[in-house]
Write an enzyme that holds these catalytic residues in place. Structure first.
Site, PDB file in Angstrom:
ATOM      1  N   ARG A   1       8.024  -0.390   1.025  1.00 55.92           N
ATOM      2  CA  ARG A   1       7.665  -1.465   1.950  1.00 55.92           C
ATOM      3  C   ARG A   1       8.401  -2.745   1.551  1.00 55.92           C
ATOM      4  NH1 ARG A   1       3.317  -3.469   1.115  1.00 55.92           N
ATOM      5  NH2 ARG A   1       2.623  -2.135  -0.595  1.00 55.92           N
TER       6      ARG A   1
ATOM      7  N   TYR B   1      10.979   3.902   6.278  1.00 58.34           N
ATOM      8  CA  TYR B   1      10.160   4.337   5.146  1.00 58.34           C
ATOM      9  C   TYR B   1       8.696   3.921   5.224  1.00 58.34           C
ATOM     10  CZ  TYR B   1       9.510   6.289   0.536  1.00 58.34           C
ATOM     11  OH  TYR B   1       9.109   7.091  -0.495  1.00 58.34           O
TER      12      TYR B   1
ATOM     13  N   LYS C   1      -0.241   1.002   7.550  1.00 55.53           N
ATOM     14  CA  LYS C   1      -0.536  -0.376   7.155  1.00 55.53           C
ATOM     15  C   LYS C   1      -0.524  -1.331   8.345  1.00 55.53           C
ATOM     16  CE  LYS C   1      -0.946   1.221   3.231  1.00 55.53           C
ATOM     17  NZ  LYS C   1      -1.240   1.163   1.879  1.00 55.53           N
TER      18      LYS C   1
ATOM     19  N   HIS D   1      -8.140  -1.637   2.365  1.00 56.38           N
ATOM     20  CA  HIS D   1      -7.191  -0.804   1.604  1.00 56.38           C
ATOM     21  C   HIS D   1      -7.987  -0.060   0.527  1.00 56.38           C
ATOM     22  CE1 HIS D   1      -3.166  -0.727  -0.850  1.00 56.38           C
ATOM     23  NE2 HIS D   1      -3.325   0.368  -0.149  1.00 56.38           N
TER      24      HIS D   1
ATOM     25  N   SER E   1      -1.413  -1.153  -4.253  1.00 53.34           N
ATOM     26  CA  SER E   1      -0.518  -0.011  -4.091  1.00 53.34           C
ATOM     27  C   SER E   1      -0.097   0.555  -5.452  1.00 53.34           C
ATOM     28  CB  SER E   1       0.721  -0.448  -3.306  1.00 53.34           C
ATOM     29  OG  SER E   1       0.321  -0.968  -2.056  1.00 53.34           O
ATOM     30  N   ALA E   2      -0.106   1.874  -5.528  1.00 53.63           N
ATOM     31  CA  ALA E   2       0.297   2.595  -6.749  1.00 53.63           C
ATOM     32  C   ALA E   2      -0.535   2.211  -7.971  1.00 53.63           C
ATOM     33  CB  ALA E   2       1.791   2.422  -7.022  1.00 53.63           C
ATOM     34  N   CYS E   3      -1.831   1.956  -7.764  1.00 55.62           N
ATOM     35  CA  CYS E   3      -2.736   1.652  -8.880  1.00 55.62           C
ATOM     36  C   CYS E   3      -3.864   2.654  -9.011  1.00 55.62           C
ATOM     37  CB  CYS E   3      -3.291   0.238  -8.735  1.00 55.62           C
ATOM     38  SG  CYS E   3      -2.036  -1.022  -9.016  1.00 55.62           S
TER      39      CYS E   3
ATOM     40  N   LYS F   1      -5.554   4.887  -6.321  1.00 52.59           N
ATOM     41  CA  LYS F   1      -6.536   5.292  -5.313  1.00 52.59           C
ATOM     42  C   LYS F   1      -6.504   6.804  -5.076  1.00 52.59           C
ATOM     43  CE  LYS F   1      -5.028   2.430  -2.191  1.00 52.59           C
ATOM     44  NZ  LYS F   1      -4.038   1.809  -3.091  1.00 52.59           N
TER      45      LYS F   1
ATOM     46  N   ASP G   1      -6.663   6.033   0.996  1.00 54.33           N
ATOM     47  CA  ASP G   1      -5.896   4.785   1.108  1.00 54.33           C
ATOM     48  C   ASP G   1      -6.560   3.722   1.988  1.00 54.33           C
ATOM     49  OD1 ASP G   1      -3.378   3.513   0.256  1.00 54.33           O
ATOM     50  OD2 ASP G   1      -2.847   3.522   2.371  1.00 54.33           O
TER      51      ASP G   1
ATOM     52  N   ASN H   1       9.243   5.267  -6.195  1.00 55.05           N
ATOM     53  CA  ASN H   1       8.283   5.267  -5.080  1.00 55.05           C
ATOM     54  C   ASN H   1       8.450   6.523  -4.219  1.00 55.05           C
ATOM     55  OD1 ASN H   1       6.155   4.100  -3.505  1.00 55.05           O
ATOM     56  ND2 ASN H   1       7.662   3.357  -2.018  1.00 55.05           N
TER      57      ASN H   1
ATOM     58  N   ARG I   1       7.489  10.077  -2.633  1.00 58.02           N
ATOM     59  CA  ARG I   1       6.135  10.411  -2.182  1.00 58.02           C
ATOM     60  C   ARG I   1       6.048  11.815  -1.601  1.00 58.02           C
ATOM     61  NH1 ARG I   1       2.163   5.804  -1.552  1.00 58.02           N
ATOM     62  NH2 ARG I   1       3.210   4.130  -2.669  1.00 58.02           N
TER      63      ARG I   1
ATOM     64  N   GLU J   1     -11.037  11.645 -16.462  1.00 59.22           N
ATOM     65  CA  GLU J   1     -12.036  11.024 -17.356  1.00 59.22           C
ATOM     66  C   GLU J   1     -12.696   9.824 -16.677  1.00 59.22           C
ATOM     67  OE1 GLU J   1     -12.746  12.710 -19.852  1.00 59.22           O
ATOM     68  OE2 GLU J   1     -10.935  13.902 -20.268  1.00 59.22           O
TER      69      GLU J   1
HETATM   70  P1  GTP Z   1      -0.646   3.761  -2.802  1.00 56.85           P
HETATM   71  O1  GTP Z   1      -0.468   5.048  -2.107  1.00 56.85           O
HETATM   72  O2  GTP Z   1       0.651   3.043  -3.032  1.00 56.85           O
HETATM   73  O3  GTP Z   1      -1.625   2.863  -2.130  1.00 56.85           O
HETATM   74  O4  GTP Z   1      -1.121   4.085  -4.323  1.00 56.85           O
HETATM   75  P2  GTP Z   1      -2.500   4.586  -4.969  1.00 56.85           P
HETATM   76  O5  GTP Z   1      -3.394   3.419  -5.226  1.00 56.85           O
HETATM   77  O6  GTP Z   1      -3.068   5.712  -4.205  1.00 56.85           O
HETATM   78  O7  GTP Z   1      -2.002   5.089  -6.418  1.00 56.85           O
HETATM   79  P3  GTP Z   1      -1.890   6.588  -7.017  1.00 56.85           P
HETATM   80  O8  GTP Z   1      -3.230   7.242  -7.181  1.00 56.85           O
HETATM   81  O9  GTP Z   1      -0.869   7.317  -6.255  1.00 56.85           O
HETATM   82  O10 GTP Z   1      -1.329   6.270  -8.479  1.00 56.85           O
HETATM   83  C1  GTP Z   1      -0.119   5.587  -8.702  1.00 56.85           C
HETATM   84  C2  GTP Z   1       0.364   5.804 -10.098  1.00 56.85           C
HETATM   85  O11 GTP Z   1      -0.634   5.408 -11.051  1.00 56.85           O
HETATM   86  C3  GTP Z   1       0.697   7.262 -10.409  1.00 56.85           C
HETATM   87  O12 GTP Z   1       1.925   7.330 -11.100  1.00 56.85           O
HETATM   88  C4  GTP Z   1      -0.443   7.719 -11.276  1.00 56.85           C
HETATM   89  O13 GTP Z   1      -0.036   8.713 -12.192  1.00 56.85           O
HETATM   90  C5  GTP Z   1      -0.906   6.441 -11.986  1.00 56.85           C
HETATM   91  N1  GTP Z   1      -2.373   6.491 -12.244  1.00 56.85           N
HETATM   92  C6  GTP Z   1      -3.344   6.790 -11.350  1.00 56.85           C
HETATM   93  N2  GTP Z   1      -4.565   6.804 -11.937  1.00 56.85           N
HETATM   94  C7  GTP Z   1      -4.370   6.502 -13.240  1.00 56.85           C
HETATM   95  C8  GTP Z   1      -5.249   6.374 -14.362  1.00 56.85           C
HETATM   96  O14 GTP Z   1      -6.461   6.545 -14.289  1.00 56.85           O
HETATM   97  N3  GTP Z   1      -4.655   6.039 -15.560  1.00 56.85           N
HETATM   98  C9  GTP Z   1      -3.310   5.839 -15.667  1.00 56.85           C
HETATM   99  N4  GTP Z   1      -2.838   5.505 -16.873  1.00 56.85           N
HETATM  100  N5  GTP Z   1      -2.451   5.967 -14.637  1.00 56.85           N
HETATM  101  C10 GTP Z   1      -2.968   6.288 -13.431  1.00 56.85           C
HETATM  102  C1  SPV Z   2       1.046   1.357  -0.212  1.00 59.70           C
HETATM  103  O1  SPV Z   2       2.107   0.780  -0.535  1.00 59.70           O
HETATM  104  O2  SPV Z   2      -0.082   0.828  -0.394  1.00 59.70           O
HETATM  105  C2  SPV Z   2       1.102   2.706   0.368  1.00 59.70           C
HETATM  106  C3  SPV Z   2       2.414   3.250   0.708  1.00 59.70           C
HETATM  107  O3  SPV Z   2       0.069   3.324   0.588  1.00 59.70           O
HETATM  108  S1  SPV Z   2       3.003   2.686   2.249  1.00 59.70           S
HETATM  109  O4  SPV Z   2       2.532   3.601   3.275  1.00 59.70           O
HETATM  110  O5  SPV Z   2       4.476   2.687   2.184  1.00 59.70           O
HETATM  111  O6  SPV Z   2       2.495   1.358   2.512  1.00 59.70           O
HETATM  112 MN    MN Z   3      -1.781   2.138  -0.130  1.00 59.14          MN
END
Ligand code: GTP
Ligand code: SPV
Ligand code: MN
Length: 586
Positions: free
Chosen positions: A59, A187, A196, A216, A238-240, A242, A265, A362, A364, A490
């Site tokens: 994005r 993308y 989004k 979100h 994002s990427a934290c 979920k 999401d 990124n 997917r 965990e």
């Molecule tokens: P979006 O789709 O972008 O909204 O992301 P999301 O919030 O769904 O994140 P996702 O669960 O895909 O995790 C993103 C990254 O964080 C991945 O590389 C995971 O391996 C890592 N991750 C997720 N959960 C944990 C956790 O509990 N501990 C650690 N250390 N890393 C984590």
């Molecule tokens: C995010 O970035 O929070 C995502 C991926 O879930 S995207 O659909 O590209 O926004």
């Molecule tokens: Mn997201």
């Protein structure tokens, strides 16, 4: 459709019906276009690998605009452009943009077919990849046309790849008109307009007008040993984490605790007659981060992605299977054990040419939600699921403890409003920089965030059973720079404490920032974590928190007179509690 075709001049127009025959036709088109390959038909039947343009991999928030008539209605956290100027600018770019291309008309539902919370969208696009992805991510085709009937109650979206040049890339939201215009990117959230653009930016505007929430957030059900399922929704940037939390394989399964996935999401929530907020997942698939996904971290999604899945910008093995960093590594090790022989990287390079990381950070997978073995039996419940807890969180190497509970709804809204997280590869720009991201909605709130906070406060007053609000941090690091908490499956130990707090049985200690688990309140059996590490994970550093509170005060200033007084009061109260704690220590 006619207006769009006059402007963009496609070679042909195709109305999508969502059928299997149509899916097969789209796959052929994709393969012929040369950026998409079929994967191993035996181990990954009906799976595709798509390679996006190398300058179009995430994005792009800097070219994402909220186009309201008045600038102040977009608020200080959004880019703004005047609607007529935005339309003029994009009309010039759309002019003839689909020449020689097919224009697809994609009607789709956001939400289960028979839910009153569900809304309809129609995306016009010249990208076959977008059509194939929308088919997984939303309920697409005839089912949506049936719901539209003769009404004009749908959110239109016009999307063109344009020439994919970053200088000619724009994602425009005409919030008052409930219209989306996107050009120059193919993308993710830039191009799959149901996600989004509609389900968060436009829907948050609608939710503000109509008294509900578009967030979100993942939605999960935690089953306890009695078989009762309690639903929770969690907002992480994002990427934290979920998708991983929503789909986790519980480390306490033998104790009777199990996690059911409703969504990974986005959550749309409306007050129900029972006084609870009821949540639906507007989506039908998971568009999840590939790197770091393994049998150990998310076994449920690994099994789900072995058929009918699109992989985007991952690497590929000699056996034509998808591959990425962390796929076969230990969850905490991060780095790959070694690259498989004959690997092709995300841009199709191999041998001496191969670049690392081999999978784009990124990259997917796009997988139908119904294929997950963890999918909740209620994931398509038209009435949604009642939410008992909200969980906020982000990546904080310092400061935030593993988990804490807010004192009240307004305090919980304050906790959400002060969220911060280290940035990730999900959006273009620097990675690892701490930024404020209220409710994980900074890039997705379609209106003034001061009004958004006020809306949260108001809604909490209107419902008899507002969710209890918690904050988690799986990413705290020790002095050696290593993560202190094992995470993933965990994390159910933290969910269990949250459940006990919801039920009124969990033991807690009061601190200036909220309640943290009392010593021994977390179930840690089978985990080898030293006592000092647990203490560090739950520690509240008064000095660090005092500095943080000054920072959040500065962040709040930008919202001016649209910032709710109640949150100023929460901010002052936190300052007083921290000062009292600091004095007591002296
Ligand atoms: P979006 O789709 O972008 O909204 O992301 P999301 O919030 O769904 O994140 P996702 O669960 O895909 O995790 C993103 C990254 O964080 C991945 O590389 C995971 O391996 C890592 N991750 C997720 N959960 C944990 C956790 O509990 N501990 C650690 N250390 N890393 C984590
Ligand atoms: C995010 O970035 O929070 C995502 C991926 O879930 S995207 O659909 O590209 O926004
Ligand atoms: Mn997201």
């Amino acid at each position: 459709m006619e207006e769009s075709a006059r402007l963009t001049r496609p070679r042909e127009v195709v109305w999508c019906d969502g059928s299997e025959q149509e899916a097969e036709r789209i796959t052929k088109v994709l393969v012929d276009q040369g950026r998409t390959e079929r994967l191993n038909e035996r181990t990954y039947p009906n799976c595709l690998l798509h390679r996006s343009d190398p300058n179009d991999v995430a994005r792009t928030e800097s070219v994402t605009f909220i186009c309201t008539r008045r600038e102040e209605d977009a608020g200080p956290t959004n880019n703004w452009m005047e609607p007529a100027a935005a339309k003029e600018k994009l009309s010039a770019l759309y002019k003839g943009a689909m020449a020689g291309r097919t224009m697809y008309v994609v009607p789709y539902l956001m939400g289960p077919p028979d839910s009153p919370i569900t809304r309809v969208g129609v995306e016009i696009t010249d990208s076959a990849y977008v059509v194939a992805s929308m088919r997984i991510m939303a309920r697409m085709g005839q089912v949506a046309l049936d719901r539209i009937g003769r009404s004009n109650d749908f959110v239109p979206g016009l999307h063109s790849l344009g020439d994919l040049h970053p200088d000619r890339r724009f994602i425009m939201h005409f919030a008052e008109e409930k219209l989306i215009w996107s050009i120059g990117s193919g993308y993710g959230g830039n191009a799959l307009l149901g996600k989004k653009c509609f389900a968060l930016r436009i829907a948050s505007w609608m939710a503000h007008e109509q008294g509900w929430l578009a967030e979100h957030m993942l939605i999960l059900g935690l089953e306890d040993p009695s078989g009762k399922v309690t639903y929770m929704a969690a907002a992480f940037p994002s990427a934290c984490g979920k998708t991983n939390l929503a789909m986790m394989v519980s480390a306490l399964e033998k104790n009777g605790y199990r996690v059911w996935t409703v969504g990974d999401d986005i959550a749309w929530m409306q007050p129900g007659a029972d006084g609870y907020l009821h949540a639906i997942n507007p989506e039908a698939g998971f568009f999840g981060v590939a790197p770091g996904t393994s049998l150990k971290t998310n076994g449920n999604v690994i099994s789900a992605m072995h058929s009918n899945t699109i992989f985007t910008n991952t690497a590929m093995t000699a056996n034509r299977e998808p591959w990425w960093e962390g796929m076969d590594a230990e969850p905490s090790a991060g780095l790959p054990v070694g690259l498989p022989a004959g690997l092709v990287d995300w841009q199709g390079r191999s041998g001496a040419e191969l670049q690392k990381p081999a999978a784009q950070p990124n990259s997917r997978y796009t997988v139908p939600a119904r294929q997950a073995s963890s999918i909740s039996p209620r994931w398509e419940d038209p009435g949604g699921v009642p939410i008992s807890a909200f969980i906020f969180g982000g990546r904080r190497a310092r400061l935030a403890p593993l988990v804490y509970e807010s004192f009240s709804w307004p305090h919980g809204v304050f906790v959400g409003a002060t969220m911060a997280s280290e940035t990730t590869a999900a959006a273009t720009g620097a990675v690892g920089v701490t930024r404020r991201d209220p409710m994980a909605m900074l890039p997705f709130c379609g209106y003034h965030m001061g009004d958004y906070f006020e809306h949260w406060l108001t809604l909490g007053r209107q419902i008899a059973h507002p969710p209890k609000i918690f904050h988690v941090n799986w990413f705290r690091k020790g002095s050696a720079g290593k993560m202190l908490w094992p995470g993933f499956g965990e994390n159910v130990r933290v969910l269990k404490w949250i459940l006990e707090r919801v039920n009124g049985t969990g033991k807690a200690m009061e601190t200036p920032i909220g309640f943290v688990p009392a010593p021994d309140a977390l179930t840690l059996e089978g985990l080898n974590i030293p006592k000092e590490t647990m203490e560090e994970l739950l520690r509240i550093d008064t000095d660090d928190w005092t500095a943080e509170t000054e920072e959040t005060g500065k962040f709040f200033e930008q919202f001016g007179n649209r910032f709710p007084a109640e949150l100023h009061e929460e901010h002052a109260a936190l300052g007083r509690r921290l000062a009292t704690a600091a004095n007591a220590r002296k």
